[in-house]
Design an enzyme around this catalytic site. Sequence first.
Site, PDB file in Angstrom:
ATOM      1  CG  HIS A 139      -1.260 -21.194  -5.217  1.00 35.63           C
ATOM      2  ND1 HIS A 139      -0.777 -22.108  -6.135  1.00 35.63           N
ATOM      3  CD2 HIS A 139      -0.818 -19.991  -5.618  1.00 35.63           C
ATOM      4  CE1 HIS A 139      -0.049 -21.467  -7.025  1.00 35.63           C
ATOM      5  NE2 HIS A 139      -0.049 -20.181  -6.738  1.00 35.63           N
TER       6      HIS A 139
ATOM      7  CB  CYS B  15     -13.132  -9.580  -5.203  1.00 36.23           C
ATOM      8  SG  CYS B  15     -12.321  -9.135  -3.674  1.00 36.23           S
TER       9      CYS B  15
HETATM   10  C1  PEP Z   1     -10.824 -13.154  -0.172  1.00 36.20           C
HETATM   11  O1  PEP Z   1     -10.339 -13.291   0.962  1.00 36.20           O
HETATM   12  O2  PEP Z   1     -12.017 -13.404  -0.437  1.00 36.20           O
HETATM   13  C2  PEP Z   1      -9.981 -12.736  -1.291  1.00 36.20           C
HETATM   14  C3  PEP Z   1     -10.496 -12.455  -2.463  1.00 36.20           C
HETATM   15  O3  PEP Z   1      -8.645 -12.687  -1.061  1.00 36.20           O
HETATM   16  P1  PEP Z   1      -7.676 -13.963  -1.073  1.00 36.20           P
HETATM   17  O4  PEP Z   1      -8.438 -15.133  -1.572  1.00 36.20           O
HETATM   18  O5  PEP Z   1      -6.524 -13.608  -1.937  1.00 36.20           O
HETATM   19  O6  PEP Z   1      -7.304 -14.081   0.379  1.00 36.20           O
END
Ligand code: PEP
Length: 777
Positions: free
Chosen positions: A414, A724
Amino acid sequence: MIILKQGGGEIISGASMKDVPNILWLEEIRKEDIASVGGKGASLGEMASIGLPVPPAFVVTAQAFRRFLVETGLEQKIFKVSENIDVENNAALEKAADTIKALVVKAKMPAAIKDDVRASYKKMAQKDLIVAVRSSATAEDLPDASFAGQQETYLNIKGEAALLAAVQNCWASLYGARAIYYRAKQGFEEHTVNIAVVVQQLVHSEKAGVMFTSHPISGEATTIIEGSWGLGEAVVSGSVSPDHYVFDQKTETIVETNLANKKVEIIPDGSHGTKLVPVDPARQDARVLSNDEIAKLAMYGKIAENHYGVPQDVEWGIVAGTIYILQSRPITTIGKKEGKGMSGQSKDAKILVKGQGAAPGTATGKVVIIRDVKDTGAVKEGDILVTRMTNPDMVPAMRKVAAIVTDEGGMTCHAAIVSRELGTPAVVGTKTATQQLTNGQLVTVDGEMGLVYEGAVGGAATTKGGATAPVVTGSAPIITATSVKVNVSIPEAAARAAATGADGVGLLRIEHLILGLNKTPGWFIANHKEEDFVKELYDGIKIVLDAFPGKTVWVRTLDAPTDEFRNMQGGESEPHEHNPMLGWRGIRRDLQSAEQFRLQVEAFKRLWKAGYEHLGVMFPMVSHPDQFIKAKEMMAGWGVDVENVTLGIMIEIPASAIMIEDFLRAGIKFASFGTNDLIQYTIAIDRNNENVADMYNPQHPAVLALIHSAIQKCREYDVECSICGQAGSDPRMAVWLVEHGITSISANIDAIAKIREAVAKTEKRIILEAARTRDAE
Ligand code: PEP
Ligand code: MG
């Protein structure tokens, strides 16, 4: 770990009871003896064995403790009390812990052990020597000995009676409530847990400090020594600016001496602790170490470095002209390239803590340690926020600060995600920042290199961007065939994200919109505030959509693990999960919590109706096409024209990469690799665990194989395939992805320019190579 049969006291593995005496002297100990002497005992023994001047010490072995339990009959009694504890019942747990501790403290130590301890104490010095008595954890597999209650230390112990009592107190410390709870949760058998006790001459250093046996950043053969008056704690904790000496190992000369004004020192308080006192004016500017002492320390440093095979971070102390080496452990920063972060000016600055550089930039400010979110009121503009891990409800404080430093977490935690978006430098996973740094201390944070320096270093005027500060794109944007998109989590970063010229938003994490309100979705539903929830989502998403007219914005449905909800209003209703990462999150939760899902869909519906056709919806944590089909059916049931809106999935679980063709047949309009999760689920490395952070490898062949095959399938079906996860913000990964046919890359705000450049170069190279091959044919 030693395994004991319940009741019999017989040691099954390791040395037998007969083999290991009650006492072992440092000189007799080797690192293999950890089961008998614990981690502390073993490392002191090893240091002594290579000739380092370690203060004299002996260890009351784990076997002595076991004999004590058996001979006093305590083993059975403790087993009886601990057998039926409901560790979740606090009152019962505390009561049981108190009962056991009292049993251990009150029991009569067997005469043989008592005699051995007394005789060893006498052997250390004829008259009453002042010693430190420390518990030493024997369970090698305990990840956190302090939780296991094996960290008790008694300083300034003098005389036989006090020593015997301190040993027994260390033994009792094994049965603190927290320790029992921790062991129960970790699946340790109570009757197999052991403890050793180190008894060591207490060195009341007149002067003390630390030494890096090689340069901590460049690895050059220059030994850096820092020293000040009194106990070494003052230097280690940064309470004082120490003298700074540099010794060149090649020429064996002192090449630098910087004397500091040493205003304070830490000394024993005469009881069992220490106190911080002013240094008398005559000594404040006086030189701490003689040339001879510097040369001797550097020689010990070299011995340690040669023995351990890696540069060491050493603690030392000097009393009446005698040097003692108190601790030696590896330096971890060597090998990182210097200059990438704060330039050479930081070369001689003192590093206070090290972690992972999670958000680039540098900042100098005063430390404010936040142990509870309730205390964030103390955070002022420009402070350096230091905390175990940030929570969504700390975001308001995170906005104000100049930099963020955490004990825990990796590049995708986070703190890392939000800091990057706020443009605030951040160092995560330092393990000890909340302990090593002190409130009000002036430090400089290097968010690129992952270092926190003492004081203001390198004229590091704060280089944070700030969420609303525009990103200057410079000359005309480079046009690439592969779309370069941007990730957004907090709407206030939307303008900054758009200013990068990104081709759209490849991930909008909406849980940040909700979590920032400090109320769980369940709270809104339980309190009949559904409309407020929908409105919050609508308004937040709209800000991002407005910033990206005509460009696609993929909005991801809620994906917060239950532990992130815990501290919020409504958090008490969240289930306690053993492993929230693998728990009730993402689409699996929405499909089972229809109302929570419906409210999100309601916000999307209103936005589509208001003309925001560029909104696409992305489902997280999908592991089977049935989940996508079910989600679509539910949306259709709530009046969404599911065939004419853009619905896609994240590929975060190996299952969805492997089954991508079934998803394509089920009608996904796009797929995006969530590599933060895909990596952790493919190679079983917890993305937020700083202990395994160095094994978190985005380019692991298995991860790349999953990505490659899924891209190929998407291309066959002519469906947009994107990324992403954080890996997409690494230019090397971008090159690989373009070479393997990815359609778009969504990166962090700060990474857009370099990703675009890497993509453009790779595309040009591919075209050029193709043209050359054609020409040659
Ligand atoms: C991921 O898992 O790469 C992602 C973009 O989602 P998060 O980091 O919110 O789990
Ligand atoms: Mg994810």
